[in-house]
Design an enzyme around this catalytic site. Sequence first.
Site, PDB file in Angstrom:
ATOM      1  N   MET A  84     -12.162  -5.478   5.309  1.00 22.27           N
ATOM      2  CA  MET A  84     -11.323  -4.553   6.066  1.00 22.27           C
ATOM      3  C   MET A  84     -11.040  -5.131   7.451  1.00 22.27           C
ATOM      4  O   MET A  84     -11.964  -5.512   8.169  1.00 22.27           O
ATOM      5  CB  MET A  84     -12.004  -3.187   6.201  1.00 22.27           C
ATOM      6  CG  MET A  84     -12.120  -2.401   4.910  1.00 22.27           C
ATOM      7  SD  MET A  84     -10.508  -1.995   4.183  1.00 22.27           S
ATOM      8  CE  MET A  84      -9.760  -0.998   5.480  1.00 22.27           C
ATOM      9  N   SER A 106       0.830  -1.201   0.000  1.00 24.54           N
ATOM     10  CA  SER A 106       0.000   0.000   0.000  1.00 24.54           C
ATOM     11  C   SER A 106       0.861   1.246   0.000  1.00 24.54           C
ATOM     12  O   SER A 106       1.658   1.465   0.925  1.00 24.54           O
ATOM     13  CB  SER A 106      -0.913   0.008   1.229  1.00 24.54           C
ATOM     14  OG  SER A 106      -1.567   1.261   1.341  1.00 24.54           O
ATOM     15  N   ASP A 120      -4.734   3.765  -1.982  1.00 27.82           N
ATOM     16  CA  ASP A 120      -5.860   4.162  -1.133  1.00 27.82           C
ATOM     17  C   ASP A 120      -6.316   5.568  -1.493  1.00 27.82           C
ATOM     18  O   ASP A 120      -5.554   6.526  -1.379  1.00 27.82           O
ATOM     19  CB  ASP A 120      -5.462   4.117   0.344  1.00 27.82           C
ATOM     20  CG  ASP A 120      -5.317   2.697   0.853  1.00 27.82           C
ATOM     21  OD1 ASP A 120      -6.269   1.927   0.716  1.00 27.82           O
ATOM     22  OD2 ASP A 120      -4.241   2.364   1.395  1.00 27.82           O
ATOM     23  N   HIS A 172      -1.223  -1.207  -4.250  1.00 26.89           N
ATOM     24  CA  HIS A 172      -2.501  -0.825  -3.652  1.00 26.89           C
ATOM     25  C   HIS A 172      -2.529   0.682  -3.429  1.00 26.89           C
ATOM     26  O   HIS A 172      -1.641   1.244  -2.772  1.00 26.89           O
ATOM     27  CB  HIS A 172      -2.676  -1.560  -2.317  1.00 26.89           C
ATOM     28  CG  HIS A 172      -4.035  -1.433  -1.722  1.00 26.89           C
ATOM     29  ND1 HIS A 172      -5.109  -2.190  -2.111  1.00 26.89           N
ATOM     30  CD2 HIS A 172      -4.504  -0.620  -0.745  1.00 26.89           C
ATOM     31  CE1 HIS A 172      -6.171  -1.879  -1.406  1.00 26.89           C
ATOM     32  NE2 HIS A 172      -5.832  -0.899  -0.570  1.00 26.89           N
ATOM     33  N   ASP A 226      -7.171  -6.090   4.266  1.00 31.52           N
ATOM     34  CA  ASP A 226      -6.460  -4.817   4.296  1.00 31.52           C
ATOM     35  C   ASP A 226      -6.583  -4.228   5.690  1.00 31.52           C
ATOM     36  O   ASP A 226      -7.691  -3.982   6.172  1.00 31.52           O
ATOM     37  CB  ASP A 226      -7.079  -3.873   3.259  1.00 31.52           C
ATOM     38  CG  ASP A 226      -6.401  -2.512   3.212  1.00 31.52           C
ATOM     39  OD1 ASP A 226      -5.388  -2.306   3.911  1.00 31.52           O
ATOM     40  OD2 ASP A 226      -6.891  -1.639   2.472  1.00 31.52           O
ATOM     41  N   GLY A 227      -5.424  -4.008   6.316  1.00 33.71           N
ATOM     42  CA  GLY A 227      -5.405  -3.363   7.621  1.00 33.71           C
ATOM     43  C   GLY A 227      -4.628  -4.158   8.651  1.00 33.71           C
ATOM     44  O   GLY A 227      -5.061  -5.233   9.056  1.00 33.71           O
ATOM     45  N   GLY A 228      -3.467  -3.660   9.041  1.00 38.19           N
ATOM     46  CA  GLY A 228      -2.669  -4.331  10.061  1.00 38.19           C
ATOM     47  C   GLY A 228      -2.047  -5.631   9.606  1.00 38.19           C
ATOM     48  O   GLY A 228      -1.654  -6.456  10.444  1.00 38.19           O
ATOM     49  N   MET A 246     -12.163   4.789  -0.841  1.00 42.75           N
ATOM     50  CA  MET A 246     -12.859   5.073   0.414  1.00 42.75           C
ATOM     51  C   MET A 246     -13.485   6.456   0.270  1.00 42.75           C
ATOM     52  O   MET A 246     -13.048   7.434   0.881  1.00 42.75           O
ATOM     53  CB  MET A 246     -11.876   4.988   1.580  1.00 42.75           C
ATOM     54  CG  MET A 246     -11.451   3.567   1.883  1.00 42.75           C
ATOM     55  SD  MET A 246     -10.056   3.445   3.028  1.00 42.75           S
ATOM     56  CE  MET A 246      -8.692   3.533   1.857  1.00 42.75           C
ATOM     57  N   MET A 299      -8.945   8.451  -0.530  1.00 42.09           N
ATOM     58  CA  MET A 299      -9.819   8.887   0.566  1.00 42.09           C
ATOM     59  C   MET A 299     -10.270  10.317   0.317  1.00 42.09           C
ATOM     60  O   MET A 299      -9.485  11.150  -0.142  1.00 42.09           O
ATOM     61  CB  MET A 299      -9.086   8.796   1.908  1.00 42.09           C
ATOM     62  CG  MET A 299      -8.453   7.463   2.196  1.00 42.09           C
ATOM     63  SD  MET A 299      -7.672   7.437   3.830  1.00 42.09           S
ATOM     64  CE  MET A 299      -6.672   5.958   3.702  1.00 42.09           C
ATOM     65  N   HIS A 332      -8.328   1.317  -4.102  1.00 37.12           N
ATOM     66  CA  HIS A 332      -9.324   1.121  -3.042  1.00 37.12           C
ATOM     67  C   HIS A 332      -9.966   2.475  -2.754  1.00 37.12           C
ATOM     68  O   HIS A 332      -9.345   3.364  -2.177  1.00 37.12           O
ATOM     69  CB  HIS A 332      -8.624   0.553  -1.802  1.00 37.12           C
ATOM     70  CG  HIS A 332      -9.532   0.405  -0.621  1.00 37.12           C
ATOM     71  ND1 HIS A 332      -9.031   0.181   0.654  1.00 37.12           N
ATOM     72  CD2 HIS A 332     -10.884   0.420  -0.500  1.00 37.12           C
ATOM     73  CE1 HIS A 332     -10.044   0.078   1.496  1.00 37.12           C
ATOM     74  NE2 HIS A 332     -11.174   0.234   0.819  1.00 37.12           N
ATOM     75  N   GLY A 354       1.024  -2.299   4.245  1.00 35.51           N
ATOM     76  CA  GLY A 354       1.568  -0.959   4.124  1.00 35.51           C
ATOM     77  C   GLY A 354       2.882  -0.784   4.855  1.00 35.51           C
ATOM     78  O   GLY A 354       3.958  -0.923   4.271  1.00 35.51           O
ATOM     79  N   SER A 355       2.802  -0.492   6.138  1.00 36.26           N
ATOM     80  CA  SER A 355       4.022  -0.253   6.915  1.00 36.26           C
ATOM     81  C   SER A 355       4.902  -1.494   7.003  1.00 36.26           C
ATOM     82  O   SER A 355       6.127  -1.383   7.125  1.00 36.26           O
ATOM     83  CB  SER A 355       3.671   0.252   8.320  1.00 36.26           C
ATOM     84  OG  SER A 355       2.783  -0.641   8.970  1.00 36.26           O
ATOM     85  N   GLY A 368      -9.534   4.441   6.758  1.00 34.05           N
ATOM     86  CA  GLY A 368      -9.280   5.868   6.917  1.00 34.05           C
ATOM     87  C   GLY A 368      -7.854   6.227   7.263  1.00 34.05           C
ATOM     88  O   GLY A 368      -7.395   7.313   6.926  1.00 34.05           O
ATOM     89  N   PHE A 369      -7.119   5.330   7.915  1.00 35.57           N
ATOM     90  CA  PHE A 369      -5.752   5.636   8.323  1.00 35.57           C
ATOM     91  C   PHE A 369      -4.886   4.390   8.221  1.00 35.57           C
ATOM     92  O   PHE A 369      -5.347   3.280   8.485  1.00 35.57           O
ATOM     93  CB  PHE A 369      -5.701   6.154   9.766  1.00 35.57           C
ATOM     94  CG  PHE A 369      -6.366   7.486   9.958  1.00 35.57           C
ATOM     95  CD1 PHE A 369      -5.669   8.662   9.722  1.00 35.57           C
ATOM     96  CD2 PHE A 369      -7.680   7.565  10.373  1.00 35.57           C
ATOM     97  CE1 PHE A 369      -6.288   9.895   9.890  1.00 35.57           C
ATOM     98  CE2 PHE A 369      -8.313   8.791  10.542  1.00 35.57           C
ATOM     99  CZ  PHE A 369      -7.612   9.956  10.303  1.00 35.57           C
ATOM    100  N   GLY A 370      -3.634   4.571   7.864  1.00 35.88           N
ATOM    101  CA  GLY A 370      -2.683   3.475   7.874  1.00 35.88           C
ATOM    102  C   GLY A 370      -2.106   3.271   9.258  1.00 35.88           C
ATOM    103  O   GLY A 370      -2.254   4.111  10.144  1.00 35.88           O
ATOM    104  N   GLY A 371      -1.437   2.136   9.452  1.00 34.04           N
ATOM    105  CA  GLY A 371      -0.728   1.881  10.704  1.00 34.04           C
ATOM    106  C   GLY A 371      -1.592   1.432  11.864  1.00 34.04           C
ATOM    107  O   GLY A 371      -1.122   1.396  13.008  1.00 34.04           O
TER     108      GLY A 371
END
Length: 228
Positions: A135, A8, A33, A31, A173-175, A66, A35, A64, A195-196, A140-143
Amino acid sequence: MAVQINPSILSADFARLAEEAKAVEGADWLHVDVMDNHFVPNLTLGAPIVEALARATDTPLDCHLMIEDADRWAPQYVEAGAGSVTFHVEAAAAPVRLAREIRAKGARASMALKPATPIEPYEDLLPELDMLLIMTVEPGFGGQAFLDIMLPKIRRTRELISKHGLELWLQVDGGVSASTIEQCAEAGADVFVAGSAVYGASDPAAAVRALRTQAERATARASWACDD
C-alpha cells in the site's frame, strides 16, 4: 516481467458499474476495493456486487479486502467470482492457511501490507502467495497522495522475491498516476492499481494504455528487471 494495469472501481461511478467496467476493457484486471467500516474507516461494496460485476465483464476481478476477520470472509469472494483475492496480513489470523484456501478454491492468493507494516517478517510466507500488495497510501479512501517513502519498501520486497526466485507479482495501490507510476516500476512493482488517474480521465481506456506505456518504459531501464 509483464506490466499489468488494474483500474480501481472505487473511483468509478457506482451507479454505472457495468458500463464503467466496459470502459476499461483493455485493462488486465478490474480492482475491486471491499471496505467494512471497521478495518478501515469507510464502507464500500461486498460479495453480491462482486458477483454481479463478474457477470457484467470479461475482465477478471482483483478483489482487495480491507476488512476484519479476513480468514472467514475472503473465500466467499472467490465463490463470488474473483480471480484474485487480496487479504491484509494485519487482519488475518492464519495467513498461510488462508492463502492456501484461496488457491484451493481456484483464485490467485495475495497479501497486502499497510504502509507501516514491514515486509521482512513475512519473507517465509512469500512462496505461499501469487501476489504481494504494498500500500502506497493508508488504506480506506481513494484519491490520496502517493507516499514516496514506500519506494524503499518496494525495492526491498523485489529483492526478496528475486532472492527466492519466485514468480510473485508485486502490486502497488494508492496515488498511482502518470507522475508516480515510473518510480514504482523502477523500484520493482509490476502490477499497478490506478483509480482517479483512470476514471478521472476523459478516456479511461486511453489512460490505461498511457500508464502501461510509462510503466513498461520504466521497467525496461530498471536494474531489477535487467538482473532478472
